[in-house]
Design an enzyme around this catalytic site. Structure first.
Site, short mmCIF file in Angstrom:
data_model
loop_
_atom_site.label_atom_id
_atom_site.label_comp_id
_atom_site.label_asym_id
_atom_site.label_seq_id
_atom_site.Cartn_x
_atom_site.Cartn_y
_atom_site.Cartn_z
N ARG A 27 0.82 -1.22 0.00
CA ARG A 27 0.00 0.00 0.00
C ARG A 27 0.85 1.26 0.00
O ARG A 27 0.48 2.27 -0.59
CB ARG A 27 -0.90 -0.04 1.25
CG ARG A 27 -1.68 1.21 1.55
CD ARG A 27 -2.43 1.08 2.89
NE ARG A 27 -1.54 0.84 4.00
CZ ARG A 27 -0.85 1.79 4.64
NH1 ARG A 27 -0.95 3.05 4.27
NH2 ARG A 27 -0.06 1.48 5.66
N ARG A 182 -13.27 -21.40 26.10
CA ARG A 182 -12.52 -21.21 24.85
C ARG A 182 -13.04 -19.97 24.10
O ARG A 182 -12.79 -19.81 22.92
CB ARG A 182 -12.63 -22.47 23.98
CG ARG A 182 -11.97 -23.68 24.65
CD ARG A 182 -11.95 -24.89 23.74
NE ARG A 182 -13.27 -25.49 23.62
CZ ARG A 182 -13.67 -26.56 24.30
NH1 ARG A 182 -12.86 -27.14 25.18
NH2 ARG A 182 -14.88 -27.06 24.12
N CYS A 202 -4.47 -3.61 12.85
CA CYS A 202 -3.42 -4.59 12.55
C CYS A 202 -3.51 -5.75 13.54
O CYS A 202 -3.29 -6.89 13.19
CB CYS A 202 -2.04 -3.94 12.64
SG CYS A 202 -1.76 -2.74 11.34
N SER A 223 -1.09 -7.84 9.89
CA SER A 223 -0.03 -7.15 9.16
C SER A 223 1.04 -6.76 10.17
O SER A 223 0.73 -6.13 11.18
CB SER A 223 -0.61 -5.91 8.48
OG SER A 223 0.41 -5.15 7.89
#
EC number: 2.1.1.45
Length: 320
Positions: A27, A182, A202, A223
């Site tokens: 990007r 869980r 992110c 990311s």
């Protein structure tokens, strides 16, 4: 010197990406070496996992995490603690508004890196903006608020019914009452919001796990900017794990860091190679108050690192 096993996890990630990374566009137009799917495990009983092969500013990590945990989305709190991590996002909102009458700031994120003359003007405008956020309540309310960022998603997730969910309070309650669940998950990824967000999260979600009186946390990060971002993320989530364990009367266990697109920007290659030449120091120790405070009431002075010895910082350009 004792081996710093936690830091080796991170240095091994750098080595792996340098050896196996695919060259990709991105990007920001900078280009990366990237791998998909990588996991590091940090044993929090073996010291606090802040890097020692370069200086990592722990004060910025603390103030940002406290900001998130307060459910705050206004950069004023950060500015009061000399933290400028999120300035650009608020500044962008200001310079794109009808009220802004100053110099043209179009595409400032790229321009200031390439144009020294513009850089001076930009830094001056941003400094004046930050000062005004600190001094002018109305201006801060209008232009300092970033809206849908982690503080809002963690503490005030908006539902389709128009009310909010406090995911942090819920997960602390679950850890205390149903530790084998869980479903002890905090999510920041809302598909409905992603298209309109300045920067989609992110750190998309994290999950807790209790075993033998220890609390572990796993983060899925979609990311991961390995050189600049990941060292912050490791220390931030390790601190979060310690703080929530403390709330629940548990010892910290592991921080498991799972990365989606893990990348080194091409303009960071020299820096990571320099870092690999350095020898890690012993990991420091995290000190929290003897008695836990409510999770949103910690102050900067409540959280300390003891014995943080590190190599000098390594400067690198930010890809925006």
């Amino acid at each position: 010197m004792a081996t710093n096993v936690n830091e080796e996890q991170y240095l091994d990630l750098i080595r792996y990406v340098l050896a196996n990374g695919h060259q990709k566009g991105d990007r920001t137009g900078t280009g990366t070496k990237s791998v998909f799917g990588y996991q590091m495990r940090f044993d929090l009983s073996k010291g606090f996992p802040i890097l020692t092969t370069k200086k990592v500013p722990f004060g910025l990590i603390k103030s940002e995490l406290l900001w998130f945990l307060r459910g705050d989305t206004n950069i004023r709190f950060l500015l009061q603690h000399k933290n400028h991590i999120w300035d650009e996002w608020a500044f962008k909102k200001w310079v794109e508004s009808d009220e802004y009458q100053g110099p043209d700031m179009t595409d400032f994120g790229h321009r200031w890196l390439k144009d020294p003359e513009f850089k001076q003007v930009y830094l001056q405008e941003k400094k004046a903006f930050c000062q005004r956020i600190l001094e002018d309540d109305d201006f801060a309310q209008k232009y300092g608020d970033l809206g849908l960022v982690y503080g809002s998603q963690w503490r005030k997730w908006k539902t389709s019914q128009g009310d909010t969910i406090d995911q942090i309070a819920n997960v602390i309650q679950q850890i205390k009452t149903t530790p084998d669940s869980r479903r002890m998950i905090v999510s920041a990824w809302n598909p409905e919001d992603v298209p309109s967000m300045a920067l989609p999260p992110c750190h998309t979600m994290f999950q807790f796990y209790v075993n033998d009186g220890k609390l572990s946390c796993q983060l899925y990060q979609r990311s991961a900017d390995i050189f600049l971002g990941v060292p912050f993320n490791i220390a931030s989530y390790a601190l979060l794990t310690h703080m929530i364990a403390h709330q629940c009367g548990l010892e910290p266990g592991e921080f498991v860091h799972t990365l989606g697109d893990a990348h080194i920007y091409l303009n960071h290659l020299d820096q990571v190679k320099e870092q690999l030449t350095r020898t890690p120091h012993e990991a420091p120790k995290l000190i929290l108050p003897a008695e836990p405070k409510p999770i949103d009431q910690y102050e900067m002075t409540d959280i300390k690192l003891e014995g943080y010895t590190h190599e000098p910082a390594i400067k690198a350009p930010v890809a925006v």
